[in-house]
Design a protein around this motif. Structure first.
Motif, short mmCIF file in Angstrom:
data_model
loop_
_atom_site.label_atom_id
_atom_site.label_comp_id
_atom_site.label_asym_id
_atom_site.label_seq_id
_atom_site.Cartn_x
_atom_site.Cartn_y
_atom_site.Cartn_z
N ASN A 185 0.80 -1.23 0.00
CA ASN A 185 0.00 0.00 0.00
C ASN A 185 0.84 1.28 0.00
N LEU A 186 2.01 1.24 0.63
CA LEU A 186 2.79 2.46 0.79
C LEU A 186 3.98 2.56 -0.15
N GLU A 187 4.51 1.41 -0.58
CA GLU A 187 5.69 1.44 -1.43
C GLU A 187 5.38 1.01 -2.86
N PHE A 188 4.83 -0.18 -3.01
CA PHE A 188 4.59 -0.71 -4.34
C PHE A 188 3.55 0.10 -5.12
N TYR A 189 2.37 0.32 -4.53
CA TYR A 189 1.28 0.94 -5.28
C TYR A 189 1.61 2.38 -5.71
N PRO A 190 2.06 3.27 -4.80
CA PRO A 190 2.43 4.61 -5.27
C PRO A 190 3.55 4.57 -6.31
N GLY A 191 4.49 3.64 -6.13
CA GLY A 191 5.58 3.52 -7.09
C GLY A 191 5.09 3.11 -8.47
N ALA A 192 4.12 2.18 -8.50
CA ALA A 192 3.55 1.75 -9.78
C ALA A 192 2.83 2.89 -10.47
N LYS A 193 2.07 3.67 -9.69
CA LYS A 193 1.36 4.81 -10.26
C LYS A 193 2.35 5.85 -10.80
N LEU A 194 3.42 6.07 -10.07
CA LEU A 194 4.43 7.03 -10.51
C LEU A 194 5.08 6.57 -11.81
N MET A 195 5.45 5.29 -11.88
CA MET A 195 6.08 4.77 -13.10
C MET A 195 5.12 4.82 -14.28
N ALA A 196 3.84 4.59 -14.05
CA ALA A 196 2.86 4.66 -15.12
C ALA A 196 2.78 6.08 -15.67
#
Length: 375
Positions: A185-196
């Protein structure tokens, strides 16, 4: 001391950015006017599970089955010992969803065909797949309404070879599960949104990967893929270009004890360290607790240092609770109490990932991201 303050400020900026990334929905995409769609084969390899885990898996599988079109099919791979349970499940699905094709394929020891147990299962299941689109998705993933239709349209209307999905943790029941929950919730998901947003996604996420069978057969060697620890990462590398779907999937973390929780958390972090060392190293800029802990060891009598450490733990906890609320995560009280422990373990795990320590997956030790052979 000024360096620690700047370091902490960078961390705060990242938490604000993460809040914005989680809060901001995916850009709306025009509805597809497509009337003829290609059928999908859904791959669901199952690990050995206890009865309670099987019941949760049933719910996850049904979230996909109720969305399947008449020509779609689901392939469930299970160990022979679990076959009666899943055959009974398949019969119930046929009664409840008559048009859904759910096939159970059992095997006494599928893990022997490849070091990566998931790909070992895929090597068995691909022999039964009949449709031109393939969806690989972990067994513990729940699909929201219309996920399958939306993903199918996004792949067929877009220009990507692989469509992959981010996911969130919907429920956390135990303190040990807080490690996986906050990583996602705090590392993977925001990171995925940022990379997208920066069009930097070059790999897949195991929660959901949709692609064309022809592309897979032309570009991917299953034997080679099965020697990699991060099969989803490697699959995305070979099926370029990759696009992030607008669909967010979800899962429930049901780890009850700390040893498997720590092993799983370390494996995730170590896999990132092996495959994307530069991006992994950059995380240090938003982990000021490393500096505060080092300062506390070096100056144990400095009250300002301990105050800074305490403030950092508080900021991490506030960020965790805020982002989990945005994700609509059902967080058990006893799990929420363990958040400061995650805050401490996160930088320690980060540092441990640079040491020559192996990752463990279902009893198998990985000292490298790629195994040259398999006994």
């Amino acid at each position: 001391m000024s360096l620690l303050i700047v370091w902490s400020t960078l961390s705060l900026v990242w938490w604000i950015a993460a809040w914005w990334l989680v809060k901001t929905p995916f850009p709306a995409k025009p509805r597809s006017a497509r009337t003829n769609t290609l059928p999908v084969t859904l791959f669901k390899p199952l690990p050995k599970q206890a009865l309670q885990q099987q019941i949760t898996t049933e719910e996850n599988l049904c979230s996909w089955i109720r969305q399947m079109q008449p020509d779609d099919e689901m392939l469930i791979g299970c160990y022979e010992a679990d076959a009666p349970f899943w055959h009974h499940f398949s019969q119930r699905c046929h009664s409840q969803y008559p048009s859904a094709v759910v096939r159970v394929i059992s095997h006494p020891s599928p893990h022997l065909s490849a070091p990566n147990p998931k790909i070992a299962w895929m090597k068995t299941l691909v022999e039964y797949a009949q449709n031109p689109l393939w969806l690989w998705s972990d067994a513990d993933v729940f699909a929201p309404a219309n996920a399958l239709t939306t993903m199918r349209n996004e792949l067929l209307d877009g220009k990507c070879a692989l469509l992959t999905c981010a996911y969130r943790v919907a429920e956390t029941r135990s303190p040990a599960a807080i490690l996986d929950t906050l990583f996602v919730n705090l590392e993977f998901y925001p990171g995925a949104k940022l990379m997208a947003r920066t069009k930097a996604i070059e790999f897949g996420f195991g929660a959901g990967m949709l692609f064309r069978r022809d592309d897979f057969e032309q570009r991917v060697d299953l034997n080679s893929l099965g020697r990699h620890l991060a099969d989803d990462y490697q699959l995305g590398q070979q099926l370029q270009p990759v696009q992030l779907s607008s669909i967010c999937l979800s899962t429930t973390v049901d780890i009850d004890s700390w040893r498997p929780a720590l092993q799983h958390y370390f494996r995730w972090q170590k896999t990132i360290r092996w495959n994307r060392p530069g991006g992994f190293a950059a995380q240090a800029f938003v982990m000021p607790l490393i500096g505060w802990l080092a300062a506390a060891i070096y100056q144990p009598g400095n009250h300002i240092v301990w105050l800074g450490l305490l403030c950092t733990l508080c900021v991490d906890s506030i960020a965790a609770l805020t982002l989990c609320k945005l994700h609509r995560t059902r967080l058990a009280r006893k799990a929420a109490v363990a958040i400061p422990l995650w805050s401490l373990l996160r930088p320690l795990t980060f540092l441990a990932c640079w040491l020559p320590l192996p990752a463990v997956w279902r009893g198998e030790y990985w000292s490298r991201p790629l195994k040259d052979d398999h006994a």
